[in-house]
Design a protein around this motif. Structure first.
Motif, PDB file in Angstrom:
ATOM      1  N   ASN A 137      37.175  58.072  42.070  1.00 26.76           N
ATOM      2  CA  ASN A 137      37.551  57.958  43.476  1.00 26.76           C
ATOM      3  C   ASN A 137      37.300  56.530  43.935  1.00 26.76           C
ATOM      4  OD1 ASN A 137      38.344  60.665  44.009  1.00 26.76           O
ATOM      5  ND2 ASN A 137      36.170  61.261  44.003  1.00 26.76           N
ATOM      6  N   THR A 145      30.395  66.547  39.930  1.00 28.11           N
ATOM      7  CA  THR A 145      30.894  65.300  39.355  1.00 28.11           C
ATOM      8  C   THR A 145      29.735  64.340  39.163  1.00 28.11           C
ATOM      9  OG1 THR A 145      31.356  64.386  41.553  1.00 28.11           O
ATOM     10  CG2 THR A 145      33.153  65.565  40.444  1.00 28.11           C
ATOM     11  N   SER A 190      32.799  57.964  42.396  1.00 28.02           N
ATOM     12  CA  SER A 190      32.409  59.147  41.635  1.00 28.02           C
ATOM     13  C   SER A 190      33.658  59.724  40.987  1.00 28.02           C
ATOM     14  CB  SER A 190      31.749  60.187  42.537  1.00 28.02           C
ATOM     15  OG  SER A 190      32.662  60.619  43.535  1.00 28.02           O
ATOM     16  N   PHE A 191      33.474  60.436  39.905  1.00 31.03           N
ATOM     17  CA  PHE A 191      34.621  60.975  39.189  1.00 31.03           C
ATOM     18  C   PHE A 191      35.260  62.115  39.976  1.00 31.03           C
ATOM     19  CE2 PHE A 191      32.370  58.914  35.714  1.00 31.03           C
ATOM     20  CZ  PHE A 191      33.412  58.322  35.017  1.00 31.03           C
ATOM     21  N   LYS A 192      36.530  62.256  39.795  1.00 27.07           N
ATOM     22  CA  LYS A 192      37.252  63.362  40.410  1.00 27.07           C
ATOM     23  C   LYS A 192      36.834  64.674  39.742  1.00 27.07           C
ATOM     24  CE  LYS A 192      41.260  60.397  41.279  1.00 27.07           C
ATOM     25  NZ  LYS A 192      42.703  60.161  41.001  1.00 27.07           N
ATOM     26  N   PRO A 193      36.851  65.778  40.462  1.00 25.09           N
ATOM     27  CA  PRO A 193      36.447  67.057  39.838  1.00 25.09           C
ATOM     28  C   PRO A 193      37.421  67.538  38.775  1.00 25.09           C
ATOM     29  CG  PRO A 193      37.257  67.407  42.060  1.00 25.09           C
ATOM     30  CD  PRO A 193      37.148  65.924  41.891  1.00 25.09           C
ATOM     31  N   MET A 194      38.648  66.998  38.769  1.00 25.24           N
ATOM     32  CA  MET A 194      39.657  67.313  37.749  1.00 25.24           C
ATOM     33  C   MET A 194      39.983  68.805  37.707  1.00 25.24           C
ATOM     34  SD  MET A 194      38.563  64.740  34.635  1.00 25.24           S
ATOM     35  CE  MET A 194      36.856  65.229  34.643  1.00 25.24           C
ATOM     36  N   TYR A 195      40.043  69.421  38.876  1.00 26.72           N
ATOM     37  CA  TYR A 195      40.433  70.825  38.944  1.00 26.72           C
ATOM     38  C   TYR A 195      41.927  71.024  38.700  1.00 26.72           C
ATOM     39  CZ  TYR A 195      35.860  72.130  40.815  1.00 26.72           C
ATOM     40  OH  TYR A 195      34.520  72.361  40.976  1.00 26.72           O
ATOM     41  N   GLN A 254      32.950  63.378  31.622  1.00 33.17           N
ATOM     42  CA  GLN A 254      32.726  62.306  32.588  1.00 33.17           C
ATOM     43  C   GLN A 254      31.671  61.323  32.089  1.00 33.17           C
ATOM     44  OE1 GLN A 254      31.923  63.997  36.460  1.00 33.17           O
ATOM     45  NE2 GLN A 254      33.678  65.399  36.347  1.00 33.17           N
ATOM     46  N   SER A 271      41.240  55.615  36.334  1.00 37.93           N
ATOM     47  CA  SER A 271      42.118  56.476  37.135  1.00 37.93           C
ATOM     48  C   SER A 271      41.446  57.780  37.526  1.00 37.93           C
ATOM     49  CB  SER A 271      43.403  56.769  36.354  1.00 37.93           C
ATOM     50  OG  SER A 271      43.121  57.561  35.202  1.00 37.93           O
ATOM     51  N   MET A 272      40.374  58.150  36.838  1.00 41.65           N
ATOM     52  CA  MET A 272      39.651  59.372  37.169  1.00 41.65           C
ATOM     53  C   MET A 272      38.532  59.144  38.175  1.00 41.65           C
ATOM     54  SD  MET A 272      41.052  61.863  35.655  1.00 41.65           S
ATOM     55  CE  MET A 272      42.271  62.148  34.376  1.00 41.65           C
TER      56      MET A 272
END
Length: 546
Positions: A268, A528, A273-278, A494, A265-266
């Motif tokens: 894209n 990321t 690539s992983f979401k920046p999770m801001y 990550q 789920s994290m």
């Protein structure tokens, strides 16, 4: 030979007292220096025997021979004649037989002492020195730089010997060996075939030893049948390693599946690539103790050890804190525009003291740690402390966008759809939601992954004495923690998520290291990480069949 009438325990008399010297009879010598006579006339024409023998062979054996010769000559001349003979005049200086005997004994004692000292020092001075390969190669390169092979210029060897502080013969030997075999001819040939015979250990046999018998060097050495010192030498050489093993939560199949789904789920969907999770806020609780039961210090040799005391080791003062963090933001120039520190709140209460004590009067407000945290307390902290901090410090341009508060699955935490929380979170146009991380997954929370450990290290640099001191030191450590290091923890998370997908949701993996500090100094630290397409596809297919 009769003994001399001389007391060796007394200081020898001055020569002037026994045979006064008439200095008026001594005149200056006028003539060339080579015509001077330096021989001492002792008796009956024995001239310079003592000093000539010492100069020819200055050793203990020659001195013993000298004593034998003098004693035999003295016996032949007769002891009484020697003792009663008149003073002999040599070059204007009167020397009596008593003076000769006493002077001879003193010289013999001094010579024996110096000769024995020289013998001891000479035994260590003649020991051959060892010259390393690096030194020999440096000397050979220096010789090559100052001459045209194969002819060595005049004076080069001496200059190189003085520069490297080695004997001339060593330089000449290095040059000769280098001309014959190059660099390989210069290095030592016996470096691997000298010394004690090496005791070999089958490192594969370590794997056959039960883990319970591998907790100390002595246990492992006994199991392998070798000495502990031998095993320790192999450890320093890197043949095996030390490992500190920590307990981890046991995971069910459902837990592993939830972990893999969380990692997916994290990602894209388009770029993998992983979401920046801001927009993810992490919250968690941690106990901070006033002091550790065992603390390591570095002391001077003559320094006394610290004296730390508590009333009970089982009841050391402690305070629980609720920390709230999110990922920091940076502009194009790398300047921090939002540090992501949303606050750290202690679970304490302030109430008046019930009784008098030497430290304060009754009725004075004192800070006490909460002994238990319930759902009502958790709800109160979320609604009255966490949400106001987010709304106050969050970037204004992102107001109205979804913000996720991630908590663990502790029983004292409220449900994600708690009415009181939802009402406060959706007020004033905000969209703040409460989520839970997968069960038994502290590695999916940046606080447990590295933030709390760093805060603990900074906190232990202080020495709090009470509850108020603990609260002050924890707040100070929280604010002093560098923002750049906090940003690196999100990249570490990550990397951990990729390892979780590789291990099918398992937790037995090594935390990946990607030299984030070096990349940050070079200005190429990524925001990321990219997940390989094959890894993401395999994890997605396994999550559907788990």
């Amino acid at each position: 030979m009769p003994g001399l009438d001389v007391d060796l325990n007394l200081e020898p008399p001055e020569s002037g007292q026994m045979n006064p010297i008439d200095w008026d009879d001594i005149v200056e010598f006028e003539g060339p220096a080579h015509e001077l006579e330096y021989d001492m006339v002792w008796n009956d024409g024995i001239e310079g025997a003592f000093f000539s023998l010492i100069s020819v062979s200055p050793s203990l054996n020659s001195f013993y021979v000298l004593i034998s010769i003098i004693l035999s000559i003295t016996d032949q001349a007769g002891h009484e004649d020697v003792m009663q003979a008149d003073a002999v005049q040599a070059d204007g200086v009167h020397v009596s037989p008593d003076m000769v005997s006493l002077t001879f004994l003193q010289g013999a004692s001094t010579f024996l002492e110096r000769a024995s000292t020289a013998t001891v020092e000479g035994s260590s001075a003649n020991k051959r020195r060892f010259y390393s390969d690096d030194l020999k190669i440096s000397i050979y390169l220096e010789l090559l730089a100052k001459t045209d092979p194969p002819i060595l210029r005049r004076g080069v060897s001496k200059g190189v010997a003085r520069k490297f502080d080695v004997p001339l013969r060593v330089v000449q030997s290095i040059w000769k060996n280098g001309q014959a075999g190059g660099i390989n001819g210069v290095v030592n040939k016996w470096a691997r075939n000298c010394g004690r015979r090496r005791i070999e250990i089958d490192m594969e046999s370590i794997k056959n030893v039960p883990l319970r018998q591998r907790t100390t060097f002595k246990d492992l050495a006994d199991a392998l049948g070798v000495k502990k010192s031998t095993l320790h030498n192999r450890f320093k050489e890197g043949y095996f390693r030390r490992h500190t093993n920590d307990l981890k939560f046991s995971l069910t199949d459902a837990n592993k599946k939830a972990r893999v789904k969380y990692c997916l789920s994290m990602l894209n969907a388009q770029s993998l690539s992983f979401k920046p999770m801001y927009n993810v806020v992490y919250i968690d609780e941690k106990w901070f103790y006033r002091t550790r039961r065992n603390q390591k210090y570095y002391l001077a040799n003559d320094e006394e050890r610290p004296q730390r005391t508590v009333k009970s080791k089982n009841f050391i003062e402690k305070v629980m804190f609720l920390a709230v963090v999110t990922r920091p933001r940076f502009d194009e120039n790398g300047q921090c525009i939002f540090d992501g520190k949303l606050g750290i709140s202690p679970f304490v209460k302030v109430e008046p003291a019930k009784r008098w004590s030497p430290n304060r009067d009754a009725g004075v407000l004192v800070t006490q740690a909460m002994t238990s945290v319930t759902k009502e307390v958790s709800r109160d902290f979320l609604v009255n402390k966490v949400l106001p901090a987010i709304k106050e410090k969050w970037p204004a341009e992102e107001k109205g966008l979804p913000i996720y508060i991630q908590q663990d699955n502790a029983r004292t935490h409220i449900a994600v759809d708690d009415p009181a929380f939802v009402q406060a979170a959706q007020a004033d146009g905000w969209d703040i939601r409460l989520t839970c991380q997968p069960p038994n997954s502290p590695d999916l929370n940046v606080l447990d992954l590295g933030f709390f450990a760093a805060i603990q290290a900074l906190f232990e640099k202080g020495t709090p004495n009470n509850i108020d001191g603990i609260v002050a030191k924890v707040n100070q450590a929280y604010q002093e923690y560098p923002v750049q290091r906090a940003n690196r923890i999100f990249l570490t998370q990550q990397g951990c998520m990729m390892e979780i997908m590789k291990h099918n949701g398992g937790q037995h993996y090594n935390i990946p290291h990607m030299k984030k500090k070096t990349l940050e100094l070079q200005g190429c630290l990524p925001t990321t990480l990219s997940c390989p397409l094959q890894l993401g596809g395999a994890a997605a297919s396994r999550s559907r069949t788990m």
